[in-house]
Design a protein around this motif. Sequence first.
Motif, mmCIF file in Angstrom:
data_model
loop_
_atom_site.group_PDB
_atom_site.id
_atom_site.type_symbol
_atom_site.label_atom_id
_atom_site.label_comp_id
_atom_site.label_asym_id
_atom_site.label_seq_id
_atom_site.Cartn_x
_atom_site.Cartn_y
_atom_site.Cartn_z
ATOM 1 N N LYS A 2 -17.877 -11.739 10.271
ATOM 2 C CA LYS A 2 -17.530 -12.099 9.381
ATOM 3 C C LYS A 2 -16.605 -11.939 8.175
ATOM 4 O O LYS A 2 -17.226 -10.918 8.074
ATOM 5 C CB LYS A 2 -17.834 -13.839 9.138
ATOM 6 C CG LYS A 2 -18.048 -14.637 9.907
ATOM 7 C CD LYS A 2 -18.846 -15.585 9.331
ATOM 8 C CE LYS A 2 -18.952 -16.849 11.092
ATOM 9 N NZ LYS A 2 -19.053 -17.881 10.560
ATOM 10 N N GLN A 12 -16.049 -21.000 -1.908
ATOM 11 C CA GLN A 12 -16.515 -21.532 -1.198
ATOM 12 C C GLN A 12 -18.539 -20.865 -0.748
ATOM 13 O O GLN A 12 -18.894 -20.190 -0.105
ATOM 14 C CB GLN A 12 -16.333 -20.903 0.137
ATOM 15 C CG GLN A 12 -14.312 -22.367 0.090
ATOM 16 C CD GLN A 12 -14.049 -21.450 1.448
ATOM 17 O OE1 GLN A 12 -14.538 -20.863 2.693
ATOM 18 N NE2 GLN A 12 -12.818 -21.574 1.126
ATOM 19 N N GLY A 14 -21.375 -21.252 -0.681
ATOM 20 C CA GLY A 14 -21.704 -22.314 -0.679
ATOM 21 C C GLY A 14 -21.796 -22.001 1.137
ATOM 22 O O GLY A 14 -22.810 -21.272 1.977
ATOM 23 N N ASP A 15 -20.596 -21.948 1.984
ATOM 24 C CA ASP A 15 -20.867 -21.613 3.037
ATOM 25 C C ASP A 15 -20.506 -19.643 2.628
ATOM 26 O O ASP A 15 -20.781 -19.379 4.353
ATOM 27 C CB ASP A 15 -18.641 -21.322 3.027
ATOM 28 C CG ASP A 15 -18.665 -23.006 3.379
ATOM 29 O OD1 ASP A 15 -20.021 -23.656 3.097
ATOM 30 O OD2 ASP A 15 -17.262 -23.391 3.607
ATOM 31 N N THR A 17 -22.627 -18.143 1.355
ATOM 32 C CA THR A 17 -24.364 -16.992 1.509
ATOM 33 C C THR A 17 -24.439 -17.446 2.551
ATOM 34 O O THR A 17 -25.207 -16.600 2.998
ATOM 35 C CB THR A 17 -24.779 -17.471 0.018
ATOM 36 O OG1 THR A 17 -24.590 -18.736 -0.239
ATOM 37 C CG2 THR A 17 -23.759 -16.523 -1.357
ATOM 38 N N ASP A 18 -23.859 -18.478 2.876
ATOM 39 C CA ASP A 18 -25.129 -19.740 4.122
ATOM 40 C C ASP A 18 -24.584 -18.469 5.079
ATOM 41 O O ASP A 18 -25.763 -17.819 6.501
ATOM 42 C CB ASP A 18 -23.900 -20.758 4.898
ATOM 43 C CG ASP A 18 -24.841 -21.960 4.101
ATOM 44 O OD1 ASP A 18 -25.647 -21.534 3.221
ATOM 45 O OD2 ASP A 18 -24.472 -23.075 4.165
ATOM 46 N N ALA A 19 -22.671 -17.712 5.411
ATOM 47 C CA ALA A 19 -22.591 -16.867 6.653
ATOM 48 C C ALA A 19 -23.249 -15.877 6.831
ATOM 49 O O ALA A 19 -24.120 -14.631 7.667
ATOM 50 C CB ALA A 19 -21.396 -16.703 6.871
ATOM 51 N N SER A 21 -26.972 -15.472 5.007
ATOM 52 C CA SER A 21 -27.839 -15.191 5.887
ATOM 53 C C SER A 21 -28.349 -15.072 6.680
ATOM 54 O O SER A 21 -29.372 -15.186 7.393
ATOM 55 C CB SER A 21 -28.168 -16.943 5.075
ATOM 56 O OG SER A 21 -27.661 -17.327 6.437
ATOM 57 N N ARG A 22 -26.750 -15.317 8.061
ATOM 58 C CA ARG A 22 -27.574 -14.971 9.595
ATOM 59 C C ARG A 22 -27.918 -13.308 9.566
ATOM 60 O O ARG A 22 -27.288 -13.354 10.351
ATOM 61 C CB ARG A 22 -26.003 -16.390 9.887
ATOM 62 C CG ARG A 22 -27.137 -17.821 10.250
ATOM 63 C CD ARG A 22 -26.280 -18.101 10.684
ATOM 64 N NE ARG A 22 -24.557 -18.531 10.514
ATOM 65 C CZ ARG A 22 -24.491 -19.391 9.651
ATOM 66 N NH1 ARG A 22 -25.164 -20.375 8.522
ATOM 67 N NH2 ARG A 22 -22.756 -19.835 8.901
ATOM 68 N N SER A 39 -28.520 -10.835 3.667
ATOM 69 C CA SER A 39 -29.675 -11.425 2.850
ATOM 70 C C SER A 39 -29.880 -10.506 2.769
ATOM 71 O O SER A 39 -30.746 -9.252 3.244
ATOM 72 C CB SER A 39 -30.607 -12.039 4.365
ATOM 73 O OG SER A 39 -31.272 -11.159 5.217
#
Length: 86
Positions: A2, A12, A14-15, A17-19, A21-22, A39
């Motif tokens: 991504k 954004q 949160g969006d 860092t969420d991505a 983390s995966r 991560s």
Amino acid sequence: MKQFTTDDLNKQIGDVTDAASREPVVLTRHKKPRFVLMSYDHYERMRTGGDPRRSFHISEMPAEHAKLFDEALDRLAHGEGSDDKP
């Protein structure tokens, strides 16, 4: 992988860092890749060699990897090993 802009990171977080983390994400500035966010666990696996997907600079590639890489390039140059079957 991504991609997000550095502005996305500010707006954004949160969006983004969420991505990250995966899987690693690319942060772009002026449409050019500038940074990779991942991560800490993923970074540690890459740094310590615990991840088989470890990346190397060509000058640091282990000899056994360089040999496999050269052999694969030769096969591709001769039309072998691609998904496109004649």
